[in-house]
Enzyme design. Sequence first.
Site, PDB file in Angstrom:
ATOM      1  N   ASN A   1       0.798  -1.233   0.000  1.00  0.00           N
ATOM      2  CA  ASN A   1       0.000   0.000   0.000  1.00  0.00           C
ATOM      3  C   ASN A   1       0.830   1.283   0.000  1.00  0.00           C
ATOM      4  OD1 ASN A   1       0.844  -0.580   2.592  1.00  0.00           O
ATOM      5  ND2 ASN A   1      -1.046   0.127   3.556  1.00  0.00           N
TER       6      ASN A   1
ATOM      7  N   GLU B   1       4.779  -4.594  11.809  1.00  0.00           N
ATOM      8  CA  GLU B   1       3.714  -3.582  11.668  1.00  0.00           C
ATOM      9  C   GLU B   1       2.581  -4.275  10.940  1.00  0.00           C
ATOM     10  OE1 GLU B   1       3.737  -0.938  13.129  1.00  0.00           O
ATOM     11  OE2 GLU B   1       5.859  -0.487  13.468  1.00  0.00           O
TER      12      GLU B   1
ATOM     13  N   CYS C   1      -3.361   0.462   7.012  1.00  0.00           N
ATOM     14  CA  CYS C   1      -3.456  -0.433   8.178  1.00  0.00           C
ATOM     15  C   CYS C   1      -4.040   0.258   9.403  1.00  0.00           C
ATOM     16  CB  CYS C   1      -2.077  -0.966   8.507  1.00  0.00           C
ATOM     17  SG  CYS C   1      -0.874   0.353   8.628  1.00  0.00           S
TER      18      CYS C   1
ATOM     19  N   GLU D   1       8.166   1.731  14.735  1.00  0.00           N
ATOM     20  CA  GLU D   1       8.928   2.385  13.681  1.00  0.00           C
ATOM     21  C   GLU D   1       8.899   3.893  13.945  1.00  0.00           C
ATOM     22  OE1 GLU D   1       7.143   0.474   9.996  1.00  0.00           O
ATOM     23  OE2 GLU D   1       9.205  -0.266   9.942  1.00  0.00           O
TER      24      GLU D   1
END
Length: 487
Positions: A148, A245, A279, A461
């Site tokens: 994505n 993630e 997400c 992150e």
Amino acid sequence: MVYTQFIDGALTTGSNRETWINYNPAYNTPLEEVCQANEEDIEAAVHSSAKAFRIWRAKTGAERGRVLTKAAHILRSRLEKIALLETQDVGKPISESLAVDVSSAADALEYFGGIAASIHGEYVDLKNAFGYTRPEPLGICAGIGAWNYPIQIAAWKAAPALACGNSMIFKPSELTPVTALELAKAFMEAGAPPGLFNVVQGDGRVGAMLVNHPSIAKISLTGSVSTGKKIFAGAASQLKKVTLELGGKSPLIIFEDADIHNAVSAAMLANFYTQGEVCSNGTRVFVHRQIFNSFLTQLKERTEKIRLGEPADPDTQMGALISKAHMEKITRFINSGKSSGATLLTGGFQPEKDFKGRDISSGNFLAPAIFTDCDDSMEICKEEIFGPVLSVLSFDSEEEVIERANNTPYGLSAGVFTNDIKRGHRVIHQLQAGTCWINNYNITPIELPFGGFKQSGQGRENSLAAIQYYTQLKSVYVELGNVESPY
Ligand code: TXE
């Protein structure tokens, strides 16, 4: 054109004969042929990455930072070219890839380039001795990306990894193999040693080879929960470090005192940006019963005005879904919503024409969908759909909505809209989610940690927090007196 690996500073088709075709989601026409890496290619990537690591780790933080910063400038200077590649590969509107994808990749390189020289340990005073710590690089890190946000994901992983002195082998999603190569080229042109950032292409088999390779110290994945579990289990056999993630089914809670226009804007951003393929999306929109109807009226009206169509047109606001298979999966969710008794207020169909009347029937386009009359137990309110499907749920009390919001195995994100400052913080503090917003949604500045609670991930992150996930701490004790010994 044949798309390739990038190993040891150069493009190479590798030694495998297996290829696949990468498609443009807006027309389902072929973009390029891509070579799947095999074990020989992985060995070549690991060998070159190990060589680069030895050179790179010996450099000062300032020297490493300079390369990252230069790579950021190179990306920015190619903004339009790379944004177009991303739009053709992912199907997202060019307005997004220009404003967000390439620039957020460059932001990550600049941010971690800027702090590379400041990564340091601690001095600890001890009796007749002292100690110090050294955050040392892990070695070769593998990055595995989702489709994505291809270049953003590659940069979010590479920037902290390289700033800390590691090298990286990156595997983009097999659906979006293109722009990681642009990042690799930028690093080379910025002065990185060959092999510092290698790109290998392929599907989950190549990802698994990286996970299982004994010379790779760490895996960082952006992907689905099921892949995250496989990678976690695979990495466990060698006790590798992992950052995961993963997906979510995040709540966006709108209280009765919220600014409705802003709340509607946020709900749309939280569900329809990048065709809903994000997400952290707030796909369960909880709206206080007092404002439910006016919220819904505005939401429907504004959603129906979204300019859906040709991704390369600068006026387009919503593009094509990544693949036909993904569109079919989302359509199954929409049918499940309807059959479970929810009302499809708008959207959820495949339009023949776009907002300028162009034929888009061959692409993966889906009109943004809003469900109302939803119940928490419905599949559409429990499963991650990863498409433009928003479910609106009503609530009466703060206590009730917190409990319902937390009733999910996921915990990536959450949002709260209220003008009551105390309530905003009070509610956010009780939500089980790693990345939260008050009076906004889906804003992910590089300066703030990003990651999930519960099954949405491991580690973080971005921000200074990322440093600890790309270094290992060495403690050194230094004696200033004699060795006290009972012998
Ligand atoms: O994921 P997949 P996709 C999540 C979101 C969404 C999903 C879609 O939940 O549903 O990802 O992305 C590789 N060993 N997020 O379909 O299938 C695969 O080749 C090693 C969350 O791409 O999990 C690809 O490169 N690797 C998110 C990558 O894993 C394997 C943002 C992801 O693939 C593998 C975007 C294996 N066994 C999507 N199997 C976030 N949290 O930021 C597959 N892969």
